[in-house]
Design a protein around this motif. Sequence first.
Motif, mmCIF file in Angstrom:
data_model
loop_
_atom_site.group_PDB
_atom_site.id
_atom_site.type_symbol
_atom_site.label_atom_id
_atom_site.label_comp_id
_atom_site.label_asym_id
_atom_site.label_seq_id
_atom_site.Cartn_x
_atom_site.Cartn_y
_atom_site.Cartn_z
ATOM 1 N N SER A 1 0.815 -1.221 0.000
ATOM 2 C CA SER A 1 0.000 0.000 0.000
ATOM 3 C C SER A 1 0.847 1.268 0.000
ATOM 4 O O SER A 1 0.323 2.365 -0.232
ATOM 5 N N LEU A 2 2.156 1.128 0.265
ATOM 6 C CA LEU A 2 3.023 2.299 0.363
ATOM 7 C C LEU A 2 3.971 2.443 -0.820
ATOM 8 O O LEU A 2 4.692 3.443 -0.913
ATOM 9 N N ARG A 3 3.975 1.478 -1.718
ATOM 10 C CA ARG A 3 4.936 1.538 -2.817
ATOM 11 C C ARG A 3 4.682 2.735 -3.721
ATOM 12 O O ARG A 3 5.598 3.507 -4.013
ATOM 13 N N GLN B 1 6.553 10.550 -3.556
ATOM 14 C CA GLN B 1 7.292 11.509 -2.737
ATOM 15 C C GLN B 1 8.755 11.584 -3.140
ATOM 16 O O GLN B 1 9.331 12.673 -3.224
ATOM 17 N N THR B 2 9.383 10.449 -3.398
ATOM 18 C CA THR B 2 10.809 10.461 -3.689
ATOM 19 C C THR B 2 11.128 10.971 -5.085
ATOM 20 O O THR B 2 12.078 11.730 -5.279
ATOM 21 N N ILE B 3 10.343 10.585 -6.059
ATOM 22 C CA ILE B 3 10.647 10.949 -7.436
ATOM 23 C C ILE B 3 10.137 12.340 -7.792
ATOM 24 O O ILE B 3 10.788 13.098 -8.508
ATOM 25 N N LEU B 4 8.958 12.687 -7.278
ATOM 26 C CA LEU B 4 8.328 13.938 -7.697
ATOM 27 C C LEU B 4 8.206 14.966 -6.582
ATOM 28 O O LEU B 4 7.733 16.069 -6.807
ATOM 29 N N GLY B 5 8.623 14.585 -5.377
ATOM 30 C CA GLY B 5 8.631 15.550 -4.285
ATOM 31 C C GLY B 5 7.265 15.975 -3.803
ATOM 32 O O GLY B 5 7.120 17.039 -3.190
ATOM 33 N N LEU B 6 6.218 15.155 -4.050
ATOM 34 C CA LEU B 6 4.883 15.521 -3.581
ATOM 35 C C LEU B 6 4.827 15.420 -2.057
ATOM 36 O O LEU B 6 5.488 14.594 -1.446
ATOM 37 N N THR B 7 4.010 16.255 -1.451
ATOM 38 C CA THR B 7 3.886 16.260 0.003
ATOM 39 C C THR B 7 3.002 15.111 0.470
ATOM 40 O O THR B 7 2.222 14.539 -0.301
ATOM 41 N N ALA B 8 3.102 14.810 1.763
ATOM 42 C CA ALA B 8 2.244 13.770 2.338
ATOM 43 C C ALA B 8 0.778 14.155 2.199
ATOM 44 O O ALA B 8 -0.087 13.289 2.022
ATOM 45 N N ALA B 9 0.488 15.465 2.259
ATOM 46 C CA ALA B 9 -0.898 15.920 2.113
ATOM 47 C C ALA B 9 -1.404 15.650 0.696
ATOM 48 O O ALA B 9 -2.527 15.164 0.511
ATOM 49 N N ALA C 1 -3.393 13.075 5.832
ATOM 50 C CA ALA C 1 -2.015 13.475 5.580
ATOM 51 C C ALA C 1 -1.060 12.998 6.675
ATOM 52 O O ALA C 1 0.041 12.507 6.390
ATOM 53 N N ALA C 2 -1.466 13.150 7.945
ATOM 54 C CA ALA C 2 -0.586 12.749 9.052
ATOM 55 C C ALA C 2 -0.308 11.251 9.016
ATOM 56 O O ALA C 2 0.833 10.807 9.224
ATOM 57 N N THR C 3 -1.338 10.472 8.741
ATOM 58 C CA THR C 3 -1.167 9.014 8.652
ATOM 59 C C THR C 3 -0.236 8.651 7.508
ATOM 60 O O THR C 3 0.664 7.811 7.652
ATOM 61 N N MET C 4 -0.439 9.287 6.360
ATOM 62 C CA MET C 4 0.410 9.013 5.214
ATOM 63 C C MET C 4 1.860 9.386 5.502
ATOM 64 O O MET C 4 2.793 8.652 5.159
ATOM 65 N N GLY C 5 2.073 10.525 6.156
ATOM 66 C CA GLY C 5 3.429 10.955 6.478
ATOM 67 C C GLY C 5 4.158 9.952 7.356
ATOM 68 O O GLY C 5 5.332 9.629 7.112
ATOM 69 N N LEU D 1 5.098 6.843 5.319
ATOM 70 C CA LEU D 1 6.200 7.071 4.388
ATOM 71 C C LEU D 1 7.542 7.075 5.112
ATOM 72 O O LEU D 1 8.536 6.565 4.582
ATOM 73 N N VAL D 2 7.583 7.639 6.302
ATOM 74 C CA VAL D 2 8.821 7.632 7.093
ATOM 75 C C VAL D 2 9.248 6.195 7.375
ATOM 76 O O VAL D 2 10.426 5.828 7.239
ATOM 77 N N ARG D 3 8.298 5.357 7.762
ATOM 78 C CA ARG D 3 8.619 3.953 8.044
ATOM 79 C C ARG D 3 9.090 3.225 6.784
ATOM 80 O O ARG D 3 10.007 2.404 6.837
ATOM 81 N N ALA D 4 8.480 3.534 5.656
ATOM 82 C CA ALA D 4 8.866 2.867 4.407
ATOM 83 C C ALA D 4 10.290 3.232 4.015
ATOM 84 O O ALA D 4 11.057 2.376 3.544
ATOM 85 N N LYS D 5 10.671 4.491 4.189
ATOM 86 C CA LYS D 5 12.045 4.893 3.871
ATOM 87 C C LYS D 5 13.047 4.215 4.791
ATOM 88 O O LYS D 5 14.130 3.812 4.363
#
Length: 412
Positions: free
Chosen positions: A124-126, A132-140, A150-154, A157-161
Amino acid sequence: MVSDTARRAAERAARESYGRLLAFLAARTRDVAGAEDALAEAFASALTAWPEQGVPANPDAWLLTVARRRQTDAYRRNSTSRSGETHLTLMREELDDLAMTPEAIPDRRLALMFACAHPDIDPSLRSPLILQTILGLTAADIGAAFLIPAATMGQRLVRAKSRIAELGIAFEIPDTEDLPGRLDAVLEAIYAAYAKGWNDLVGETGGQLAEEAIWLGRLVASLLPASPEAKGMLALMLYSHARRVARRSPTGAYVPLDEQDTALWDMEAIEAAETLLRAASSAGPTGRCQLEAAIQSAHVVRRLTGTDNWPIIVKLYDILHAMTGSPVVLLNRAAALAETEGPAAALQSIAPLAEDKRMADYQPYWAVRGRLLAETGNREAAHEALTLAMGLSTDPAIRDWLEARRGELMAG
């Protein structure tokens, strides 16, 4: 105060080179979060240095060198045997960066995309991670695209990195036999990026993001010439892009699909999309991207014959919803169903979405619901839905269009 020239140069570099620089920085260390921090500091340094020293002749190389120094400093502060070796590598590469031209910086974005789609990353996070990494989009922005706060997504994403760093996942394009398992996430991310750019009609950023997504789509399609879904996804973007000029009136007002002047549609892009879709359809099983492209192809019938093809569009949405169960697909199907069976049937078809909490902040849901309620004569509920849609709209032209529809409703 930062000069306008320096700010514009930094913004242009961020739009055009962020993903390429981040992929290059993270390729050796496999520390995506660390590379993001270093690149953010480099952009901050640019806003301080460029107004005083002038914009460098090679902004990308300047940013890359500064970011590398930040990485080197970080490894020096957290020195271990392993990080010491990495530190020496980064110092050597930093010297190489000084002489780099933009063309000499290897483009490792595709490798980073497939790294983010690694089997050990939460499925679900791929796609969000790629965005975020390729295009720099925000978590929001990413959360809005995937109907997640947005907070949940952020946090996710931190855990995935961190997962990429922990596992030491290589930034490389997988072997041919491993590509299909990662392809869906890559295609989903590219199209989500295109949709973000497509929906952002204000300013030039949206158009550039859409163009970037199409470029990435071409890259993946060329990498996997036998993939029907890669062709389908590229065709889908080209169909939509063909209508970009028709989406605005000469005064800048928003023009919905069913009111567009089809003579303004780009037939060269449409023909390219048709060719891709035919090739995809003959190459293997039909997937989600092919179905969505087929829906766009059905809309093209109006450009060719002057009449709509709503019954076929509804049937294609039926197949797509059976495949995905997506609430967005159900919503789009309702808009088409209203043209064949009327607004009451369409409204009934989206009744289950009223219980879906994700719809509360989803602007298209309230816009479609408001339109259908108005057409069934429920003026009070329609007014409420259209008001909510207006409040959730980020594009002033769409907000103005919704306000005009609400005004027509109140006028009877």
